[in-house]
Design a protein around this motif. Structure first.
Motif, PDB file in Angstrom:
ATOM      1  N   ARG A 249      -7.339   2.015   0.569  1.00 11.90           N
ATOM      2  CA  ARG A 249      -5.903   1.785   0.712  1.00 11.90           C
ATOM      3  C   ARG A 249      -5.309   1.784  -0.698  1.00 11.90           C
ATOM      4  N   TYR A 250      -4.580   2.834  -1.011  1.00 17.77           N
ATOM      5  CA  TYR A 250      -4.133   3.020  -2.391  1.00 17.77           C
ATOM      6  C   TYR A 250      -3.132   1.951  -2.831  1.00 17.77           C
ATOM      7  N   SER A 251      -2.439   1.337  -1.879  1.00 18.85           N
ATOM      8  CA  SER A 251      -1.488   0.286  -2.233  1.00 18.85           C
ATOM      9  C   SER A 251      -2.190  -0.926  -2.841  1.00 18.85           C
ATOM     10  N   THR A 252      -3.445  -1.130  -2.457  1.00 15.75           N
ATOM     11  CA  THR A 252      -4.223  -2.229  -3.040  1.00 15.75           C
ATOM     12  C   THR A 252      -5.250  -1.722  -4.050  1.00 15.75           C
ATOM     13  N   PHE A 253      -5.727  -0.500  -3.841  1.00 10.35           N
ATOM     14  CA  PHE A 253      -6.758   0.040  -4.733  1.00 10.35           C
ATOM     15  C   PHE A 253      -6.237   0.243  -6.153  1.00 10.35           C
ATOM     16  N   VAL A 254      -5.043   0.823  -6.287  1.00 10.70           N
ATOM     17  CA  VAL A 254      -4.513   1.124  -7.617  1.00 10.70           C
ATOM     18  C   VAL A 254      -4.323  -0.134  -8.455  1.00 10.70           C
ATOM     19  N   PRO A 255      -3.608  -1.162  -7.962  1.00  9.42           N
ATOM     20  CA  PRO A 255      -3.455  -2.366  -8.807  1.00  9.42           C
ATOM     21  C   PRO A 255      -4.773  -3.097  -9.041  1.00  9.42           C
ATOM     22  N   ALA A 256      -5.636  -3.160  -8.009  1.00  6.47           N
ATOM     23  CA  ALA A 256      -6.915  -3.868  -8.179  1.00  6.47           C
ATOM     24  C   ALA A 256      -7.793  -3.173  -9.203  1.00  6.47           C
ATOM     25  N   THR A 257      -7.852  -1.838  -9.140  1.00 11.27           N
ATOM     26  CA  THR A 257      -8.687  -1.097 -10.079  1.00 11.27           C
ATOM     27  C   THR A 257      -8.118  -1.162 -11.490  1.00 11.27           C
ATOM     28  N   SER A 258      -6.791  -1.133 -11.598  1.00  5.76           N
ATOM     29  CA  SER A 258      -6.156  -1.249 -12.915  1.00  5.76           C
ATOM     30  C   SER A 258      -6.521  -2.576 -13.576  1.00  5.76           C
ATOM     31  N   ILE A 259      -6.464  -3.649 -12.792  1.00  2.00           N
ATOM     32  CA  ILE A 259      -6.819  -4.965 -13.328  1.00  2.00           C
ATOM     33  C   ILE A 259      -8.301  -5.019 -13.690  1.00  2.00           C
ATOM     34  N   THR A 260      -9.145  -4.423 -12.832  1.00  2.00           N
ATOM     35  CA  THR A 260     -10.589  -4.400 -13.093  1.00  2.00           C
ATOM     36  C   THR A 260     -10.898  -3.653 -14.379  1.00  2.00           C
ATOM     37  N   LEU A 261     -10.236  -2.506 -14.580  1.00  2.11           N
ATOM     38  CA  LEU A 261     -10.467  -1.721 -15.786  1.00  2.11           C
ATOM     39  C   LEU A 261     -10.003  -2.476 -17.033  1.00  2.11           C
TER      40      LEU A 261
END
Length: 348
Positions: A249-261
């Protein structure tokens, strides 16, 4: 066993009733143990896993259904010998009490594989996109002692890239560049590829219990491997695209991955700072980020002055100079970072 190494394959699954049977049935004979992790599916995935486990070569009472709690579930008591006593693949069915996400399912399998002492733990998705016949290509670099962790790479050649839908290709390329910066593995591509293998030593060296629950787990794992000084090899690996639907789900994947990175990058820099407070990569990264923040601040001040009727050329010139200085520092930092981590990226 594969070349005198025990092999455990982790198959995380969520609503893959139509495909997981084929994945389990086509597993290579040299695989010793299959950890089939059902992430609380709502279809018949769990029933299919149980059915295959009941007929697996070495199905025993100890490999019966395990309801895994959020902490990872019960430990399988049977130990995996380092000799040739294992014949065929034993399927260990594991079911989460609650849905934990792609990373959570993988984490559970990793913990079981580590605690069982398998020499190499492989991850293979349950959607049939990964060719089991390609598994030796992932295992060989680890068995040969060239790498501690291997992963598939669908972007290695043009035919493989053509198989990937354009939207996924662009997103993968962008995520690759960001993951290189965060993880320090500057030679890697296709960081979200779920076809991987990891040695027991590497798996034991990282805090696998704190792996993220969602699809950002590969990015976090790569950072952990770099901090632990593990060698990573990209292996050219085609993918098979059928009618499966992505669970991202890109609505959650993008912010979560950005924070993880971002968190992973800071963790890696802190590890380097703790080891060498004057490390040039850390200093250049810090100077570059500070200069870019300064450029943005100066630009805001200049814009406010222009709106108030007091325009000046000083702010734009200062902002441009700070921006160029920041970009220059970052480029130097990346170059130094890539040089220092060159030995951790294995070419195969």
């Amino acid at each position: 066993m594969y070349r005198r190494h025990t092999i455990g394959v982790i198959v995380p699954a969520y609503n893959e009733g139509g495909r997981i049977g084929d994945v389990l049935a086509t597993m290579p004979d040299f695989v010793d143990r299959i950890y089939a992790v059902d992430d609380r599916s709502t279809d018949d995935t769990w029933e299919i896993i149980q059915s295959y486990a009941a007929t697996s070569t070495r199905a025993t009472a100890e490999s019966a259904a395990v309801d895994a709690s959020q902490s990872g579930g019960e430990r399988i008591h049977a130990s995996l010998p380092d000799g040739g006593a294992v014949v065929g693949s034993e399927i260990v069915p594991i079911r989460h009490a609650e849905n934990q996400g792609a990373g959570g399912a993988l984490r559970t399998g990793y913990v079981h594989a580590r605690d069982d002492g398998v020499d190499i733990a492989v991850t293979m998705d349950a959607d049939g996109q990964m060719d089991p016949d390609q598994l030796p290509k992932l295992l060989d670099p680890i068995v040969d002692g060239d790498a501690d962790y291997t992963k598939g790479n669908r972007l290695a050649d043009r035919p493989s890239r053509r198989e990937m839908p354009p939207f996924r290709l662009f997103g993968n390329w962008l995520l690759t560049q960001l993951t290189k910066i965060a993880s320090g593995y500057w030679r890697l591509q296709d960081p979200q590829n779920g076809y991987t293998a990891i040695s027991h030593e590497a798996l034991s060296a990282i805090d696998i219990e704190s792996l993220p629950d969602d699809h950002d787990y590969p990015n976090d794992l790569l950072v952990r491997l770099n901090v632990a000084g593990m060698r990573v090899a990209d292996v050219s690996m085609p993918a098979v695209y059928d009618d499966e639907e992505s669970t991202i789900r890109y609505s959650t994947f993008v912010p979560a991955t950005s924070i993880t990175l971002l968190r992973g990058f800071c963790r890696r820099m802190w590890a380097r700072f703790a080891a060498d407070r004057l490390h040039p990569a850390v200093l250049c990264y810090a100077a570059g980020i500070a200069a870019l923040i300064g450029a943005a601040s100066i630009a805001v001040v200049g814009g406010a002055n222009a709106i108030s009727g007091d325009p000046s050329v000083r702010e734009p010139i200062a902002a441009a100079f700070a921006f160029l200085a920041g970009a220059g520092f970052l480029l130097v930092a990346m170059r130094v970072d890539a040089r220092d981590n060159a030995g951790l990226g294995v070419r195969r």
